[in-house]
Scaffold this motif. Structure first.
Motif: not given
Ligand code: SAM
Length: 208
Positions: A112-113, A117-118, A124-134, A184-187
């Motif tokens: 997916s990553f 990128e492709r 261009g911008k990649f904005v990633l939002l998600d839940m995780t554990r503290p 993620i190979t994006l900056e």
């Protein structure tokens, strides 16, 4: 782990339950995520019911999701059935890719990553939002108990226990975001934790 969540089974009350579980904060997190988009086109990756619709009104949006039931409630004009691992778009197609609360559901995160990128344009911008554990061990345990109770209760009341059990287990499926983003190979521009106990993360990446 359990089978991936079948969002078709819960599509009608997905938005309501989502707001309940996050105490309504999901809306403000999506709104904040959309602030980092640049003008132009947006691929709303894993758009689901189109919960980001209001935040993306000024953009040219393509909503992609594998679940046709979720997409049937989605108000975006351009809707595409597809998966993040195999995006049906040519290289350098989008100015932005927004991905909110999706990554824990995908089968192959690395693919997916690579696809993100492709299809992203240079700059261009990649904005990633998600839940995780503290991060903190004690808070992590409290969070585990809280989410176990809440998600199992919702699953029982909505007669969709397997879907909500999946959502519970998915919180431990991926490495912590600080480690995950190394793939993620994006900056990377920033990665920050938000929400109670820092159980949500928001990251911004750019294609050079
Ligand atoms: C928790 S919902 C999030 C929906 C929306 N982005 C939001 O902010 O509420 C997760 C969505 O990811 C979708 N999904 C699951 N696997 C996917 C994949 N491989 N590629 C893209 N979307 C996927 C599901 O069908 C579901 O609609």
């Amino acid at each position: 782990m359990n089978e991936p969540a079948n969002f078709s089974n819960i599509h009608k009350f997905y938005d309501f339950i989502n707001s309940l579980v996050t105490l309504g904060f999901d809306k403000s997190w999506r709104k904040e995520a959309s602030k980092y988009l640049i003008p132009g086109s947006v691929l709303d990756l894993g758009s689901g019911t189109g919960a980001s619709y209001r935040d993306l009104m000024s953009f040219d949006v393509t909503a992609l999701d594998p679940d046709t039931q979720m997409l049937s409630l989605n108000k975006f004009n351009k809707k595409v059935v597809g998966k993040s691992e195999d995006l049906p778009f040519s290289d350098n197609s989008f100015d932005n890719i927004l991905c909110c609360f999706v990554l824990r559901n995908v089968e192959n995160v690395q693919r997916s990553f690579n696809e993100v990128e492709r299809v992203l344009k240079p700059g261009g911008k990649f904005v990633l939002l998600d839940m995780t554990r503290p991060k903190n061990t004690l808070l992590k345990q409290i969070h585990k108990i809280g989410t176990y109770l809440v998600l199992h209760l919702i699953g029982i009341f909505t007669l969709n226990l397997s879907e909500y059990r999946f959502l519970y287990f998915s919180l431990d499926k991926l490495p912590a975001p600080e480690i995950l983003i190394e793939d993620i190979t994006l900056e990377p521009k920033f990665l920050k934790r938000i929400g109670l106990f820092g159980f949500v993360y928001l990251g911004l990446f750019e294609k050079s």
